[in-house]
Design a protein around this motif. Sequence first.
Motif, PDB file in Angstrom:
ATOM      1  N   ILE A 149      42.195 -44.531  -6.731  1.00  0.00           N
ATOM      2  CA  ILE A 149      40.751 -44.769  -6.819  1.00  0.00           C
ATOM      3  C   ILE A 149      40.292 -45.518  -5.573  1.00  0.00           C
ATOM      4  O   ILE A 149      40.821 -46.573  -5.240  1.00  0.00           O
ATOM      5  CB  ILE A 149      40.401 -45.583  -8.073  1.00  0.00           C
ATOM      6  N   ILE A 150      39.305 -44.948  -4.901  1.00  0.00           N
ATOM      7  CA  ILE A 150      38.767 -45.554  -3.684  1.00  0.00           C
ATOM      8  C   ILE A 150      37.293 -45.890  -3.909  1.00  0.00           C
ATOM      9  O   ILE A 150      36.495 -44.997  -4.198  1.00  0.00           O
ATOM     10  CB  ILE A 150      38.894 -44.593  -2.482  1.00  0.00           C
ATOM     11  N   PRO A 151      36.915 -47.187  -3.820  1.00  0.00           N
ATOM     12  CA  PRO A 151      35.502 -47.547  -3.973  1.00  0.00           C
ATOM     13  C   PRO A 151      34.729 -47.213  -2.693  1.00  0.00           C
ATOM     14  O   PRO A 151      35.159 -47.572  -1.595  1.00  0.00           O
ATOM     15  CB  PRO A 151      35.524 -49.062  -4.200  1.00  0.00           C
ATOM     16  N   ILE A 152      33.611 -46.497  -2.832  1.00  0.00           N
ATOM     17  CA  ILE A 152      32.767 -46.197  -1.675  1.00  0.00           C
ATOM     18  C   ILE A 152      31.338 -46.637  -1.988  1.00  0.00           C
ATOM     19  O   ILE A 152      30.914 -46.613  -3.141  1.00  0.00           O
ATOM     20  CB  ILE A 152      32.801 -44.697  -1.300  1.00  0.00           C
TER      21      ILE A 152
ATOM     22  N   HIS B 170      40.783 -54.259 -11.687  1.00  0.00           N
ATOM     23  CA  HIS B 170      40.431 -54.747 -13.027  1.00  0.00           C
ATOM     24  C   HIS B 170      39.088 -54.172 -13.480  1.00  0.00           C
ATOM     25  O   HIS B 170      38.914 -53.827 -14.660  1.00  0.00           O
ATOM     26  CB  HIS B 170      40.373 -56.271 -13.035  1.00  0.00           C
ATOM     27  N   LYS B 171      38.163 -54.057 -12.547  1.00  0.00           N
ATOM     28  CA  LYS B 171      36.830 -53.531 -12.880  1.00  0.00           C
ATOM     29  C   LYS B 171      36.927 -52.089 -13.361  1.00  0.00           C
ATOM     30  O   LYS B 171      36.336 -51.708 -14.380  1.00  0.00           O
ATOM     31  CB  LYS B 171      35.933 -53.616 -11.638  1.00  0.00           C
TER      32      LYS B 171
ATOM     33  N   ALA C  84      40.928 -55.798  -3.706  1.00  0.00           N
ATOM     34  CA  ALA C  84      41.585 -54.644  -4.331  1.00  0.00           C
ATOM     35  C   ALA C  84      41.896 -54.928  -5.799  1.00  0.00           C
ATOM     36  O   ALA C  84      41.661 -54.078  -6.677  1.00  0.00           O
ATOM     37  CB  ALA C  84      42.861 -54.298  -3.575  1.00  0.00           C
ATOM     38  N   ASP C  85      42.415 -56.132  -6.080  1.00  0.00           N
ATOM     39  CA  ASP C  85      42.727 -56.503  -7.465  1.00  0.00           C
ATOM     40  C   ASP C  85      41.455 -56.574  -8.306  1.00  0.00           C
ATOM     41  O   ASP C  85      41.444 -56.172  -9.477  1.00  0.00           O
ATOM     42  CB  ASP C  85      43.439 -57.861  -7.507  1.00  0.00           C
ATOM     43  N   TYR C  86      40.372 -57.058  -7.702  1.00  0.00           N
ATOM     44  CA  TYR C  86      39.106 -57.179  -8.430  1.00  0.00           C
ATOM     45  C   TYR C  86      38.598 -55.791  -8.845  1.00  0.00           C
ATOM     46  O   TYR C  86      38.202 -55.584  -9.999  1.00  0.00           O
ATOM     47  CB  TYR C  86      38.077 -57.884  -7.547  1.00  0.00           C
TER      48      TYR C  86
END
Length: 239
Positions: A116-119, A17-18, A12-14
């Motif tokens: 923000i949710i990465p999919i 930052h991205k 999640a932290d990565y």
Amino acid sequence: MVDKQFTPDSIADYFAHKYKDLYSSVSYSVDDIKKISDELNTRIARSGFNDECAFSYSDVMKAINRLHSGKGDGYRGLMSDHIKLACDELSVHIAMLFTSMSVHGFVPEDFQISTIIPIPKGKNANLTDSDNYRGITVSSVLEKVFDLVVLDKYSDRLVTSNLQFGFKARRSTNMCTMVLKKTIAYYVNNRSTVYCTMLDATKAFDRVEYAKLFRLLLSRNLPPVIIRVLLFMYTHNTA
């Protein structure tokens, strides 16, 4: 595992930052934004407050009916079904809230917070590579209602090119794909050579210059009270 990150917290932290680097990659001039804000205030002072500031019960109801069921806001735990299944009186209060927002040029804190949710970008994507994820921003359900109301009320001023197929109602990029395939097939079947050039604008929507965006809205004669609210949302949003 994503980019050698193993635990949920580190992943999640990565990603945090991205996305922070991505969404900060296009700087904007504070002076430009201030000039736009001053111009909006001048236009509002000149035109005064009229019917364009007001949102009606029917405006809100029409937008609520367009909400998809089962959609959350990612922050407060409010679901679209809470709005869709609520009594009609709620739409009256929402209309009053939206009207107050347009008159005062201010939005509540809940409108300013997104998640923000990465999919994954595809079913066969390598899930251990962060570049194979796209960030989807989940905002307040009420903010979604506001967006739908604005898009419906001012659709005639937000018309895009007839040559645009993606991100457009009743259009699909499949139409473009079909035309491309037919064109290639025509030349191939006639034993001719066909060349195609494609432009991949990486992260294009994430790198929009906000000042240009709002000046385009000004040129489309969108009501300054509406642009002022949108400007407030953009400049005060946190994720």
